[in-house]
Design an enzyme around this catalytic site. Structure first.
Site, mmCIF file in Angstrom:
data_model
loop_
_atom_site.group_PDB
_atom_site.id
_atom_site.type_symbol
_atom_site.label_atom_id
_atom_site.label_comp_id
_atom_site.label_asym_id
_atom_site.label_seq_id
_atom_site.Cartn_x
_atom_site.Cartn_y
_atom_site.Cartn_z
ATOM 1 N N GLY A 51 98.953 64.396 -9.861
ATOM 2 C CA GLY A 51 100.157 64.256 -10.653
ATOM 3 C C GLY A 51 101.294 65.319 -9.892
ATOM 4 N N CYS A 52 102.151 65.520 -10.679
ATOM 5 C CA CYS A 52 103.073 66.384 -10.250
ATOM 6 C C CYS A 52 102.927 67.782 -9.402
ATOM 7 C CB CYS A 52 104.175 66.921 -11.509
ATOM 8 S SG CYS A 52 105.566 68.291 -10.921
#
Length: 218
Positions: A51-52
């Site tokens: 993810g981020c």
């Protein structure tokens, strides 16, 4: 009729998006021999995408034995990826982190536990509302020992949950450091709305789950 046009447009877009990830150049990355990064000043390196990278960077930097976590891009077939480029989903790259750690304090196996224990392991192509191939979960191995550690933990987790684990397993090839403004983003921008509403809650969930792994100042 309009509904059908919208539907087919969506299908076409979806297919084009995925073609970018499974083309011959990307397949060559997946099938390549892993590159092993040698120790530097007694420190090892490991690479994860989950993810981020703002979120993942902060999580790993809270772990004992981790000296530094660097945000960047990995897993794709293009050279010199950028934030804007990776966001198109056409580079093959995912937002990733380079973990610089002391293997005398924390081993690769524990870093893999941190990886699986700090995300939604069943979400494909993203984490939470961050969706797209650039946010997909990838765990990189540098040799056969690391690969087997990853595969065994992934298989055990799938069995425990009775679900398919979304993380892809790639041979490590190269890590591209992200733009300067992405580095240490959570620490430098504590009042950013994304940091307050997404990154910090994710970090706190990890801390509550693995208190024994945390540095004393965390």
């Amino acid at each position: 009729m309009k509904k059908w046009i919208v539907f087919f447009a969506f299908v076409l877009l979806f297919n084009c998006h995925n073609t970018a990830q499974v083309n011959s150049k990307q397949q060559a990355v997946i099938n390549a021999e892993p590159i092993e990064v040698s120790l530097q000043n007694g420190k090892a390196r490991a690479y994860f995408a989950s993810g981020c990278f703002w979120c993942v960077e902060a999580i790993y930097e809270s772990v004992k034995g981790v000296e530094e976590s660097i945000s960047g891009y990995s897993g794709g077939h293009t050279k010199n990826p950028t934030y804007a480029g990776s966001n198109t989903g056409r580079t093959g790259h995912a937002e990733a982190v380079e973990i610089i750690y002391d293997p005398k304090i924390v081993n690769f196996e524990t870093l893999v536990d941190v990886y699986f224990g700090s995300q939604n392991v069943t979400q494909v192509n993203g984490q939470g509302n961050d969706r797209g191939s650039q946010y997909r979960s990838i765990i990189f191995y540098q040799n056969e020992v690391q690969k087997q550690i990853i595969l065994k933990k992934k298989e055990a987790l799938a069995k425990k949950l009775g679900a398919k684990i979304a993380a892809e397993v790639y041979p490590f090839q190269k890590f591209w450091i992200a733009e300067d403004y992405h580095q240490n983003y959570e620490r430098l921008h504590p009042n950013n709305s994304y940091i307050r509403n997404v990154s910090i809650p994710r970090l706190n969930r990890f801390k509550a789950k693995f208190p024994e792994l945390l540095k004393d100042n965390h």
